[in-house]
Each structure stands twice: as C-alpha cells, then as structure tokens.
Design a protein around this motif. Structure first.
Motif, PDB file in Angstrom:
ATOM      1  N   PHE A 179       1.139  -1.014  -0.387  1.00 25.93           N
ATOM      2  CA  PHE A 179      -0.319  -0.099  -0.100  1.00 25.93           C
ATOM      3  C   PHE A 179       1.070   1.219   0.145  1.00 25.93           C
ATOM      4  O   PHE A 179       2.413   0.829   0.067  1.00 25.93           O
ATOM      5  CB  PHE A 179      -1.008  -0.112   1.424  1.00 25.93           C
ATOM      6  CG  PHE A 179      -0.528   0.271   2.516  1.00 25.93           C
ATOM      7  CD1 PHE A 179      -0.177   1.082   2.755  1.00 25.93           C
ATOM      8  CD2 PHE A 179       0.178  -1.020   2.954  1.00 25.93           C
ATOM      9  CE1 PHE A 179       0.602   1.186   4.831  1.00 25.93           C
ATOM     10  CE2 PHE A 179       0.997  -1.297   4.701  1.00 25.93           C
ATOM     11  CZ  PHE A 179       0.823   0.354   5.046  1.00 25.93           C
ATOM     12  N   SER A 180       0.731   2.537  -0.377  1.00 28.60           N
ATOM     13  CA  SER A 180       0.498   3.729   0.107  1.00 28.60           C
ATOM     14  C   SER A 180       0.804   4.426   0.798  1.00 28.60           C
ATOM     15  O   SER A 180      -0.335   4.555   1.605  1.00 28.60           O
ATOM     16  CB  SER A 180       0.603   4.388  -1.305  1.00 28.60           C
ATOM     17  OG  SER A 180       1.302   5.807  -1.370  1.00 28.60           O
ATOM     18  N   SER A 181       2.066   5.029   2.295  1.00 25.99           N
ATOM     19  CA  SER A 181       1.502   5.465   3.113  1.00 25.99           C
ATOM     20  C   SER A 181       2.372   6.576   3.237  1.00 25.99           C
ATOM     21  O   SER A 181       3.335   6.763   2.686  1.00 25.99           O
ATOM     22  CB  SER A 181       1.788   4.400   4.031  1.00 25.99           C
ATOM     23  OG  SER A 181       1.555   5.187   5.361  1.00 25.99           O
ATOM     24  N   THR A 182       2.325   7.555   4.205  1.00 24.99           N
ATOM     25  CA  THR A 182       2.770   8.935   4.354  1.00 24.99           C
ATOM     26  C   THR A 182       3.967   8.151   5.503  1.00 24.99           C
ATOM     27  O   THR A 182       4.564   9.372   6.358  1.00 24.99           O
ATOM     28  CB  THR A 182       2.006   9.875   4.564  1.00 24.99           C
ATOM     29  OG1 THR A 182       1.195   9.880   5.740  1.00 24.99           O
ATOM     30  CG2 THR A 182       1.118  10.401   3.920  1.00 24.99           C
ATOM     31  N   ARG A 183       3.794   7.309   6.143  1.00 26.74           N
ATOM     32  CA  ARG A 183       4.418   6.797   7.366  1.00 26.74           C
ATOM     33  C   ARG A 183       5.977   6.809   7.384  1.00 26.74           C
ATOM     34  O   ARG A 183       7.045   7.723   8.201  1.00 26.74           O
ATOM     35  CB  ARG A 183       4.242   5.075   7.736  1.00 26.74           C
ATOM     36  CG  ARG A 183       3.131   5.380   8.054  1.00 26.74           C
ATOM     37  CD  ARG A 183       2.745   3.693   8.344  1.00 26.74           C
ATOM     38  NE  ARG A 183       1.636   3.415   8.236  1.00 26.74           N
ATOM     39  CZ  ARG A 183       0.328   3.031   9.547  1.00 26.74           C
ATOM     40  NH1 ARG A 183       2.114   3.565  10.649  1.00 26.74           N
ATOM     41  NH2 ARG A 183      -0.325   3.290   9.500  1.00 26.74           N
ATOM     42  N   GLN A 184       6.698   6.417   5.968  1.00 29.40           N
ATOM     43  CA  GLN A 184       8.540   6.966   5.505  1.00 29.40           C
ATOM     44  C   GLN A 184       8.650   6.145   6.948  1.00 29.40           C
ATOM     45  O   GLN A 184       9.657   7.425   7.652  1.00 29.40           O
ATOM     46  CB  GLN A 184       8.586   8.284   5.558  1.00 29.40           C
ATOM     47  CG  GLN A 184       7.934   8.628   4.513  1.00 29.40           C
ATOM     48  CD  GLN A 184       8.083  10.156   4.014  1.00 29.40           C
ATOM     49  OE1 GLN A 184       8.843  10.509   4.181  1.00 29.40           O
ATOM     50  NE2 GLN A 184       6.559  11.068   3.146  1.00 29.40           N
ATOM     51  N   ARG A 185       8.991   5.521   8.201  1.00 30.51           N
ATOM     52  CA  ARG A 185       9.554   5.060   9.140  1.00 30.51           C
ATOM     53  C   ARG A 185      10.880   4.621   8.325  1.00 30.51           C
ATOM     54  O   ARG A 185      12.057   4.777   9.188  1.00 30.51           O
ATOM     55  CB  ARG A 185       8.907   4.187   9.482  1.00 30.51           C
ATOM     56  CG  ARG A 185       7.322   4.695  10.365  1.00 30.51           C
ATOM     57  CD  ARG A 185       7.367   2.759  11.659  1.00 30.51           C
ATOM     58  NE  ARG A 185       6.877   2.198  11.110  1.00 30.51           N
ATOM     59  CZ  ARG A 185       6.285   0.872  11.583  1.00 30.51           C
ATOM     60  NH1 ARG A 185       5.486   1.691  12.635  1.00 30.51           N
ATOM     61  NH2 ARG A 185       5.907  -0.011  11.057  1.00 30.51           N
TER      62      ARG A 185
ATOM     63  N   SER B 200       9.378   1.870  -1.125  1.00 34.09           N
ATOM     64  CA  SER B 200       9.906   2.730  -1.933  1.00 34.09           C
ATOM     65  C   SER B 200      10.814   3.909  -1.267  1.00 34.09           C
ATOM     66  O   SER B 200      10.192   4.413   0.057  1.00 34.09           O
ATOM     67  CB  SER B 200       8.942   2.860  -2.864  1.00 34.09           C
ATOM     68  OG  SER B 200       7.864   3.399  -2.690  1.00 34.09           O
ATOM     69  N   PHE B 201      11.468   4.945  -1.722  1.00 37.62           N
ATOM     70  CA  PHE B 201      12.079   6.385  -1.195  1.00 37.62           C
ATOM     71  C   PHE B 201      12.126   7.037  -2.180  1.00 37.62           C
ATOM     72  O   PHE B 201      12.770   6.738  -2.970  1.00 37.62           O
ATOM     73  CB  PHE B 201      12.910   5.476  -0.492  1.00 37.62           C
ATOM     74  CG  PHE B 201      13.596   4.544   0.102  1.00 37.62           C
ATOM     75  CD1 PHE B 201      13.034   4.447   1.671  1.00 37.62           C
ATOM     76  CD2 PHE B 201      13.412   3.591  -0.343  1.00 37.62           C
ATOM     77  CE1 PHE B 201      13.775   4.230   2.692  1.00 37.62           C
ATOM     78  CE2 PHE B 201      13.499   2.088   1.019  1.00 37.62           C
ATOM     79  CZ  PHE B 201      13.574   2.637   2.543  1.00 37.62           C
ATOM     80  N   ASN B 202      11.555   7.990  -2.342  1.00 40.84           N
ATOM     81  CA  ASN B 202      10.731   9.066  -3.416  1.00 40.84           C
ATOM     82  C   ASN B 202      11.341  10.547  -2.724  1.00 40.84           C
ATOM     83  O   ASN B 202      10.193  10.640  -1.534  1.00 40.84           O
ATOM     84  CB  ASN B 202      10.226   8.379  -4.210  1.00 40.84           C
ATOM     85  CG  ASN B 202      10.634   9.238  -5.268  1.00 40.84           C
ATOM     86  OD1 ASN B 202      11.079  10.288  -6.099  1.00 40.84           O
ATOM     87  ND2 ASN B 202       8.441   9.572  -5.396  1.00 40.84           N
ATOM     88  N   MET B 203      11.609  11.530  -3.431  1.00 35.53           N
ATOM     89  CA  MET B 203      11.488  12.894  -2.401  1.00 35.53           C
ATOM     90  C   MET B 203       9.724  13.070  -3.198  1.00 35.53           C
ATOM     91  O   MET B 203       9.354  14.576  -2.370  1.00 35.53           O
ATOM     92  CB  MET B 203      12.330  13.183  -2.675  1.00 35.53           C
ATOM     93  CG  MET B 203      14.280  13.023  -2.591  1.00 35.53           C
ATOM     94  SD  MET B 203      13.981  13.352  -0.455  1.00 35.53           S
ATOM     95  CE  MET B 203      13.231  14.753  -0.219  1.00 35.53           C
TER      96      MET B 203
ATOM     97  N   PHE C  19       3.943  10.157   0.433  1.00 35.20           N
ATOM     98  CA  PHE C  19       3.098   9.063   0.177  1.00 35.20           C
ATOM     99  C   PHE C  19       4.635   7.629  -0.599  1.00 35.20           C
ATOM    100  O   PHE C  19       4.797   8.959  -1.365  1.00 35.20           O
ATOM    101  CB  PHE C  19       2.387   8.616  -0.787  1.00 35.20           C
ATOM    102  CG  PHE C  19       1.029   9.100  -0.134  1.00 35.20           C
ATOM    103  CD1 PHE C  19       0.230   8.053   0.728  1.00 35.20           C
ATOM    104  CD2 PHE C  19       0.335  10.467  -0.591  1.00 35.20           C
ATOM    105  CE1 PHE C  19      -1.357   8.748   1.765  1.00 35.20           C
ATOM    106  CE2 PHE C  19      -0.743  10.958   0.226  1.00 35.20           C
ATOM    107  CZ  PHE C  19      -1.265   9.883   1.898  1.00 35.20           C
ATOM    108  N   GLN C  20       4.866   7.153   0.549  1.00 33.30           N
ATOM    109  CA  GLN C  20       5.791   5.807  -0.190  1.00 33.30           C
ATOM    110  C   GLN C  20       5.112   5.229   0.176  1.00 33.30           C
ATOM    111  O   GLN C  20       4.041   4.312   0.536  1.00 33.30           O
ATOM    112  CB  GLN C  20       6.767   5.780   0.885  1.00 33.30           C
ATOM    113  CG  GLN C  20       7.521   7.423   0.957  1.00 33.30           C
ATOM    114  CD  GLN C  20       8.120   7.603  -0.685  1.00 33.30           C
ATOM    115  OE1 GLN C  20       9.332   7.619  -0.566  1.00 33.30           O
ATOM    116  NE2 GLN C  20       7.577   9.111  -0.854  1.00 33.30           N
TER     117      GLN C  20
END
Length: 204
Positions: A60-66, A108-111, A92-93
C-alpha cells in the motif's frame, strides 16, 4: 481490500482528524474490519491504494516513511520526512505489511510520491511515481520486486506529450490486462480530481 476515511470532525485540530486506513470487507460473511487493529499504529500515517501480494501480504501507499528516518539516523544525519509537492504534508511511499497489519515496512524511497501499486503476472509490482527533479516534473510507471529491489522505469519517460493536441499527460492507476498490456488512466496534473481517460499500454 480498500482505503477509507471517516468524515471530518468539525472543530478538531488536524492531528485529531481521522486518517485514511486500510479495510477489508468479507463478502460471504458481510463483515468489515480495519486491517491495522491498533489505533495508535493506524493513526501513524495516511494509508491508501492497497493491493494483495501473492503471499497474502498487503502492499500500500503511506505517509509513514519510518524506514527513511531510521536510515538517516543510522547514517548520523538529521531525520526528516519527504514532503508532498505542496510542501504541506509528508509524501506517500510504498509500504508492505502482513495480512493482520503487523510488520509494516517501507520499500520505496522518493522525494516525491509513489502510489497505486499493483501486482503483475511476473510477480513484480507496477506503480506510479512522481519524478520531480532535474527539470523533470512527471508521473511515470515503474516496476520492482515486492521487497523493493530491482526498481526500474517501465513507461512514460518519452510519452508525456501524447494527450489531445499533444497536451501533457500523466500515467496512474496501472492494472495488468489478460493480454499483458497495462490498463492505465492518463490525465493532466490538475483539473480531473483523480479521473482520466482509460488507455491500454503495450510497455514492451
């Protein structure tokens, strides 16, 4: 499986508002439940566009970015969260979790933002990525393995000026068709509220 958000709470502060969460509806049992049972864990991010992986886990796509923050701290750098294009919230990542909502981790890691993941017949993940760097500002289709390895551009790099009258379009919400082509929505950045024309793409 789908994402759902409760209505806004009138007068509540932004951190008290409901979040987007992943839910499952069992059709035969007519039962509905939130995948992440813990209120604290669920409220840690906005979770959208879920899809089942072949092994039963959920991408899923999420703003968590832990993981983004943890990696920076491991490298002795200040922790920060990648922001969306309007710079008013985290981007969202892509994340993966078990079917019971445990073991959530970022793949995934994206600015900018990654969204709309789907599984194709090869077992790979195809998704939309907002590429905003080096003078480029477009949404392309990418693919990768479910663990985030072997990520590569799949389609879109030279195909954005293909809308009506050569207008600029973006590619989102990919789904694999039985013949191997991708059914995708094409739309401009603004003005369609997420909708667009359906097109079939032979990415080969």
């Amino acid at each position: 499986i789908f994402s759902m958000r409760a209505p806004e709470i009138e007068g509540a502060t932004p951190d008290q508002q409901p979040t987007w969460d992943i839910w499952e509806y069992n059709i035969s049992e007519k039962s509905l439940h939130r995948v992440i049972s813990s209120d604290i864990t669920a409220k840690a991010g906005q979770d959208i566009t879920p899809h089942y992986l072949p092994d039963g886990r959920i991408i899923f796509s999420s703003t968590r970015q832990r993981q983004s923050g943890a990696i920076l701290l491991d490298e002795g750098k200040p922790k920060f969260t990648a922001q969306n294009e309007d710079r008013n919230g985290p981007a969202f990542q892509l994340h993966v979790m078990n079917s019971d909502g445990t073991d959530i981790h970022q793949i995934s890691f994206n600015m900018s933002e990654d969204f709309d993941p789907t599984v194709i017949s090869s077992g790979e993940i195809v998704f939309s990525r907002w590429d905003d760097f080096g003078g480029s500002n477009v949404i392309n289709l990418y693919k990768m393995n479910p663990d985030g390895t072997h990520m590569q551009l799949l389609y879109g790099a030279n195909s954005h000026n293909t809308g009506t009258n050569n207008s600029t379009i973006q590619f989102a919400a990919p789904k694999e068709m039985p013949d191997g082509r991708l059914l995708t929505t094409m739309h401009p950045f603004r003005g369609t509220n997420g909708g667009g024309e359906l097109i079939a793409i032979d990415v080969d």
